[in-house]
Design a protein around this motif. Sequence first.
Motif, PDB file in Angstrom:
ATOM      1  N   ILE A 120       0.864  -1.176   0.000  1.00  0.00           N
ATOM      2  CA  ILE A 120       0.000   0.000   0.000  1.00  0.00           C
ATOM      3  C   ILE A 120       0.904   1.232   0.000  1.00  0.00           C
ATOM      4  O   ILE A 120       2.119   1.127   0.139  1.00  0.00           O
ATOM      5  CB  ILE A 120      -0.973   0.033   1.200  1.00  0.00           C
ATOM      6  N   CYS A 121       0.280   2.376  -0.131  1.00  0.00           N
ATOM      7  CA  CYS A 121       0.996   3.641  -0.265  1.00  0.00           C
ATOM      8  C   CYS A 121       2.022   3.863   0.860  1.00  0.00           C
ATOM      9  O   CYS A 121       1.710   3.700   2.035  1.00  0.00           O
ATOM     10  CB  CYS A 121      -0.051   4.752  -0.233  1.00  0.00           C
ATOM     11  N   PRO A 122       3.235   4.256   0.507  1.00  0.00           N
ATOM     12  CA  PRO A 122       4.265   4.470   1.521  1.00  0.00           C
ATOM     13  C   PRO A 122       3.941   5.621   2.482  1.00  0.00           C
ATOM     14  O   PRO A 122       4.397   5.610   3.630  1.00  0.00           O
ATOM     15  CB  PRO A 122       5.526   4.798   0.713  1.00  0.00           C
ATOM     16  N   MET A 123       3.131   6.580   2.029  1.00  0.00           N
ATOM     17  CA  MET A 123       2.798   7.686   2.933  1.00  0.00           C
ATOM     18  C   MET A 123       1.925   7.171   4.076  1.00  0.00           C
ATOM     19  O   MET A 123       2.102   7.537   5.234  1.00  0.00           O
ATOM     20  CB  MET A 123       2.078   8.795   2.175  1.00  0.00           C
ATOM     21  N   VAL A 124       0.991   6.315   3.738  1.00  0.00           N
ATOM     22  CA  VAL A 124       0.129   5.735   4.765  1.00  0.00           C
ATOM     23  C   VAL A 124       0.956   4.855   5.710  1.00  0.00           C
ATOM     24  O   VAL A 124       0.833   4.940   6.933  1.00  0.00           O
ATOM     25  CB  VAL A 124      -1.005   4.920   4.103  1.00  0.00           C
ATOM     26  N   LYS A 125       1.848   4.062   5.118  1.00  0.00           N
ATOM     27  CA  LYS A 125       2.673   3.195   5.962  1.00  0.00           C
ATOM     28  C   LYS A 125       3.574   4.012   6.866  1.00  0.00           C
ATOM     29  O   LYS A 125       3.713   3.723   8.054  1.00  0.00           O
ATOM     30  CB  LYS A 125       3.539   2.271   5.084  1.00  0.00           C
ATOM     31  N   THR A 150     -10.568   9.670   1.709  1.00  0.00           N
ATOM     32  CA  THR A 150     -10.131  10.030   0.362  1.00  0.00           C
ATOM     33  C   THR A 150      -9.732   8.798  -0.441  1.00  0.00           C
ATOM     34  O   THR A 150     -10.174   8.613  -1.549  1.00  0.00           O
ATOM     35  CB  THR A 150      -8.968  11.025   0.411  1.00  0.00           C
ATOM     36  N   CYS A 151      -8.840   7.979   0.110  1.00  0.00           N
ATOM     37  CA  CYS A 151      -8.414   6.812  -0.674  1.00  0.00           C
ATOM     38  C   CYS A 151      -8.575   5.553   0.167  1.00  0.00           C
ATOM     39  O   CYS A 151      -8.698   5.595   1.382  1.00  0.00           O
ATOM     40  CB  CYS A 151      -6.977   6.970  -1.159  1.00  0.00           C
ATOM     41  N   ASP A 152      -8.546   4.420  -0.490  1.00  0.00           N
ATOM     42  CA  ASP A 152      -8.807   3.159   0.191  1.00  0.00           C
ATOM     43  C   ASP A 152      -7.764   2.847   1.254  1.00  0.00           C
ATOM     44  O   ASP A 152      -8.090   2.387   2.345  1.00  0.00           O
ATOM     45  CB  ASP A 152      -8.849   2.016  -0.830  1.00  0.00           C
ATOM     46  N   ALA A 153      -6.506   3.113   0.924  1.00  0.00           N
ATOM     47  CA  ALA A 153      -5.444   2.790   1.882  1.00  0.00           C
ATOM     48  C   ALA A 153      -5.680   3.541   3.185  1.00  0.00           C
ATOM     49  O   ALA A 153      -5.564   2.986   4.281  1.00  0.00           O
ATOM     50  CB  ALA A 153      -4.084   3.154   1.296  1.00  0.00           C
ATOM     51  N   LYS A 154      -6.042   4.818   3.056  1.00  0.00           N
ATOM     52  CA  LYS A 154      -6.241   5.601   4.263  1.00  0.00           C
ATOM     53  C   LYS A 154      -7.490   5.163   5.022  1.00  0.00           C
ATOM     54  O   LYS A 154      -7.447   4.914   6.224  1.00  0.00           O
ATOM     55  CB  LYS A 154      -6.329   7.092   3.917  1.00  0.00           C
ATOM     56  N   LYS A 155      -8.595   5.055   4.317  1.00  0.00           N
ATOM     57  CA  LYS A 155      -9.829   4.863   5.084  1.00  0.00           C
ATOM     58  C   LYS A 155      -9.842   3.531   5.841  1.00  0.00           C
ATOM     59  O   LYS A 155     -10.421   3.440   6.919  1.00  0.00           O
ATOM     60  CB  LYS A 155     -11.074   5.058   4.221  1.00  0.00           C
ATOM     61  N   GLY A 289       1.491  16.379  -8.579  1.00  0.00           N
ATOM     62  CA  GLY A 289       1.144  15.031  -8.128  1.00  0.00           C
ATOM     63  C   GLY A 289       0.886  14.919  -6.644  1.00  0.00           C
ATOM     64  O   GLY A 289       0.267  15.788  -6.040  1.00  0.00           O
ATOM     65  N   VAL A 290       1.364  13.839  -6.064  1.00  0.00           N
ATOM     66  CA  VAL A 290       1.052  13.554  -4.662  1.00  0.00           C
ATOM     67  C   VAL A 290       1.891  14.430  -3.742  1.00  0.00           C
ATOM     68  O   VAL A 290       2.955  14.891  -4.119  1.00  0.00           O
ATOM     69  CB  VAL A 290       1.286  12.069  -4.291  1.00  0.00           C
ATOM     70  N   PRO A 291       1.377  14.650  -2.533  1.00  0.00           N
ATOM     71  CA  PRO A 291       2.139  15.465  -1.589  1.00  0.00           C
ATOM     72  C   PRO A 291       3.467  14.835  -1.195  1.00  0.00           C
ATOM     73  O   PRO A 291       3.594  13.613  -1.138  1.00  0.00           O
ATOM     74  CB  PRO A 291       1.207  15.579  -0.377  1.00  0.00           C
ATOM     75  N   SER A 378       4.271  10.434  -8.455  1.00  0.00           N
ATOM     76  CA  SER A 378       3.277   9.651  -7.715  1.00  0.00           C
ATOM     77  C   SER A 378       3.972   8.704  -6.776  1.00  0.00           C
ATOM     78  O   SER A 378       5.097   8.273  -7.040  1.00  0.00           O
ATOM     79  CB  SER A 378       2.465   8.777  -8.669  1.00  0.00           C
ATOM     80  N   LEU A 379       3.273   8.367  -5.724  1.00  0.00           N
ATOM     81  CA  LEU A 379       3.799   7.330  -4.852  1.00  0.00           C
ATOM     82  C   LEU A 379       3.320   5.979  -5.363  1.00  0.00           C
ATOM     83  O   LEU A 379       2.256   5.863  -5.973  1.00  0.00           O
ATOM     84  CB  LEU A 379       3.320   7.559  -3.414  1.00  0.00           C
ATOM     85  N   GLN A 380       4.126   4.964  -5.075  1.00  0.00           N
ATOM     86  CA  GLN A 380       3.733   3.631  -5.482  1.00  0.00           C
ATOM     87  C   GLN A 380       2.410   3.237  -4.841  1.00  0.00           C
ATOM     88  O   GLN A 380       2.195   3.550  -3.674  1.00  0.00           O
ATOM     89  CB  GLN A 380       4.797   2.648  -5.012  1.00  0.00           C
ATOM     90  N   PHE A 381       1.588   2.566  -5.573  1.00  0.00           N
ATOM     91  CA  PHE A 381       0.302   2.061  -5.093  1.00  0.00           C
ATOM     92  C   PHE A 381      -0.731   3.160  -4.870  1.00  0.00           C
ATOM     93  O   PHE A 381      -1.765   2.907  -4.278  1.00  0.00           O
ATOM     94  CB  PHE A 381       0.447   1.233  -3.811  1.00  0.00           C
ATOM     95  N   CYS A 382      -0.448   4.383  -5.296  1.00  0.00           N
ATOM     96  CA  CYS A 382      -1.472   5.420  -5.206  1.00  0.00           C
ATOM     97  C   CYS A 382      -2.265   5.366  -6.493  1.00  0.00           C
ATOM     98  O   CYS A 382      -1.901   5.959  -7.502  1.00  0.00           O
ATOM     99  CB  CYS A 382      -0.857   6.798  -5.024  1.00  0.00           C
ATOM    100  N   HIS A 383      -3.369   4.619  -6.463  1.00  0.00           N
ATOM    101  CA  HIS A 383      -4.074   4.350  -7.712  1.00  0.00           C
ATOM    102  C   HIS A 383      -4.647   5.609  -8.339  1.00  0.00           C
ATOM    103  O   HIS A 383      -4.609   5.774  -9.546  1.00  0.00           O
ATOM    104  CB  HIS A 383      -5.192   3.336  -7.470  1.00  0.00           C
ATOM    105  N   THR A 384      -5.210   6.484  -7.503  1.00  0.00           N
ATOM    106  CA  THR A 384      -5.913   7.614  -8.114  1.00  0.00           C
ATOM    107  C   THR A 384      -4.944   8.533  -8.867  1.00  0.00           C
ATOM    108  O   THR A 384      -5.202   8.922  -9.997  1.00  0.00           O
ATOM    109  CB  THR A 384      -6.725   8.400  -7.073  1.00  0.00           C
ATOM    110  N   TYR A 385      -3.817   8.866  -8.247  1.00  0.00           N
ATOM    111  CA  TYR A 385      -2.856   9.722  -8.959  1.00  0.00           C
ATOM    112  C   TYR A 385      -2.196   8.976 -10.109  1.00  0.00           C
ATOM    113  O   TYR A 385      -1.922   9.558 -11.165  1.00  0.00           O
ATOM    114  CB  TYR A 385      -1.800  10.297  -8.002  1.00  0.00           C
ATOM    115  N   ASN A 386      -1.921   7.706  -9.923  1.00  0.00           N
ATOM    116  CA  ASN A 386      -1.266   6.954 -10.993  1.00  0.00           C
ATOM    117  C   ASN A 386      -2.149   6.816 -12.218  1.00  0.00           C
ATOM    118  O   ASN A 386      -1.668   6.829 -13.340  1.00  0.00           O
ATOM    119  CB  ASN A 386      -0.857   5.565 -10.493  1.00  0.00           C
TER     120      ASN A 386
HETATM  121  S1  SF4 Z   1      -4.216   9.480  -2.009  1.00  0.00           S
HETATM  122 FE1  SF4 Z   1      -2.451   8.358  -2.814  1.00  0.00          FE
HETATM  123  S2  SF4 Z   1      -0.659   9.355  -1.918  1.00  0.00           S
HETATM  124 FE2  SF4 Z   1      -2.455  10.007  -0.738  1.00  0.00          FE
HETATM  125  S3  SF4 Z   1      -2.486   8.573   0.968  1.00  0.00           S
HETATM  126 FE3  SF4 Z   1      -3.829   7.760  -0.633  1.00  0.00          FE
HETATM  127  S4  SF4 Z   1      -2.550   6.360  -1.809  1.00  0.00           S
HETATM  128 FE4  SF4 Z   1      -1.181   7.647  -0.589  1.00  0.00          FE
END
Ligand code: SF4
Lengths: 431, 251
Positions: A120-125, A150-155, A289-291, A378-386
């Motif tokens: 999953i996204c490295p920012m979340v990890k 906002t995104c699946d990884a976060k929620k 792109g991503v923050p 983009s960060l890896q596994f960030c589907h929406t930005y990718n």
């Molecule tokens: S929107 Fe993308 S970059 Fe932001 S937390 Fe989710 S997966 Fe990571």
Amino acid sequence: MNTENFEIKAYPEMWESLNMDVERFDKMRLMLGEIYGKTYLTQKNRPNSMAYFDNMIAEIHGGRIQELLNAKKEGKPVVGTFCVYIPEEIVLAAGGVCVGLCGGSQGSVPDAEKILPRNICPMVKSAFGFKAGRICPYFQAVDFVYGETTCDAKKKTWEILNQMVPTYVMEIPQTKKPSAVDMWLSEVKDFKTKVESIAGSEVTLDKLEEAVKVMNNKRKALQRLNNLRHADPTPISGKDVLLIEQIAFYDEPVRFVAKVNSLCDELEQRIADGVTVQDSSAARIMVAGVPMALPNWKLHNLVEGAGGVIVNEESCIGTRYYKDLMKENTGDMESILKELTRRYMQIDCSCFTPNDERIDQVLKEYKESGAHGLIHYSLQFCHTYNVEEVKIRKACEKQGIPYMFIESDYSPEDVGQIQTRVEAFLEQISE
Amino acid sequence: MFIGVDLGSRTIKVVVWQDGKLVDHKIEESGFEPHEQARAMLLPYQPRQIVATGYGRHLAKEHFANKVITEIKAHGMGIHTLLPDVTTVVDIGGQDSKVITLNAKGQVANFQMNDKCAAGTGRFLEIMAASLAYPLKDFGPAALESDQAVQINSMCTVFAESEVISLKNRGVPRQHIAKAVHSSVADRIVAMLNRIGFGESVAFSGGVANNPCIVQMVRDRLENVQVTVPENPSIIGALGAAIAASQVSKS
Ligand code: SF4
Ligand code: SF4
């Protein structure tokens, strides 16, 4: 200040009282200090006003934490945030403090991977790992964490994070239809109630109007900074501006505005005197792109190390945070909350569909910044930005904008490859 | 006299360029201190300029080179000088593979690199050759002998290797497996070409271009496209750097 005597200050007793893993954290502190020294303090010809921001980093694990703890003692709510959808005005109006939590370091990723899936996204990890490993004083000091859908990884991560620290989740719509806007307005009202219950006092109209002004001033100061850096040749490095955009998320807003404005005064003088940080022939690059959360300086470091200069960040830690203002003096509570909702619904995060405003915004910023090329990051596994990258690329091709896409994470293993690509991109632009 | 040095991940290449001609070249396996080794390779010459490229380019600049250029620009320049009509360069090196499109002046118009893993690189072929007990130079010719289509599905080197091992243990003759390995690399290269667009004339550079099976398979997958392999594909990067060296002095 030079590289040798820069150190991030240690506050072991305070860390102990926050129930942190002090020994490990102290090692991370030394590492971060070293990286900061190498990345930042070796830059030539920096503006003098950067001293304040250097000090914000030196005090990142102490001075600023002390201020948060003092606020808490006075009963003010301290909210940890991850996303620019946090209605900061409401927290400020309740006398509270918002702090952006870091999620830009490889150091905390292994802590997260003990619990969360790896892919999953490295920012979340990274953010989650700071809590799981008890290696971030901000995480330890907050009353609650603000999460959003906002995104699946976060929620889904919030559910697990909530077992370690209270995590309040606001539902962010996925579209901008009228029904979605209504839903968000009711979420904003619920959030206000939540903040009031922690503060033990009501968010009044006066206080909210006041908070809107504070936030507008902050956004205007950042806009001013961004406009000044667009000068050609640019008076400040992209790394330094990124740093300020990162510090914007945890500094005290009124003081921050004053410091950014005095930096801007200095930059105006520099522009008048023709003082610059790179060769006037340096390739000017815009990033979209991503923050890039603290301490993610990877791409900026590579671009500027290769002789280019970054002149704009179209990102949440960048223009997406400050491009939109709120109308002031709306007059009554319902209108001000509606206005707040309107402002926040203008954020063009890729988690919305459709999100064509963002494409236009990227092209607009590209023009304004006088860039010579665009890197979508983009960060890896960030589907929406990718996935959205496909449309950004098409738009750039259509406009003849030199374009490159980089998908990366926080590990050092792809630095060599990205460096080659960045250098080749700069060669391509300067030919 | 101008010199280009390509400090690659596996080998060091030196090209000497004089009066608009390639007059000498050298290739050595790279050892532990590539910059020292490269310096020793240059001893017989008195160049006016040295330009370095490849993974070790910055190291070379610290020690002896006057300037660096990326492999991408170097391969573009090298091919354009030898084959001016080429629109796209496919460079498959030890560690990575790249597709580079050129404009009419031979400048880089666009480029793509493979992901950060070894799949689709020379390293991938080396590992697979070893696991099938082929000397590297026989690997491509052996694959060309196979007339059977076996599939390897994995893109990842580690998983692909275990696929190879399981095919081996099912009794599949090794030239068929060799062919499957080559197909998977050729598919990746063609996918990169399709993503970036490639024009009418594609040329190979980099050591893997010496593998006849890869070249043949890429040629078969591209319709109406001329696919060329220059005489000495391994030194194209160093050649591009040497030409860049001659231009540094001019400007
Ligand atoms: S929107 Fe993308 S970059 Fe932001 S937390 Fe989710 S997966 Fe990571
Ligand atoms: S990219 Fe989207 S989810 Fe991430 S911080 Fe920005 S608005 Fe929030």
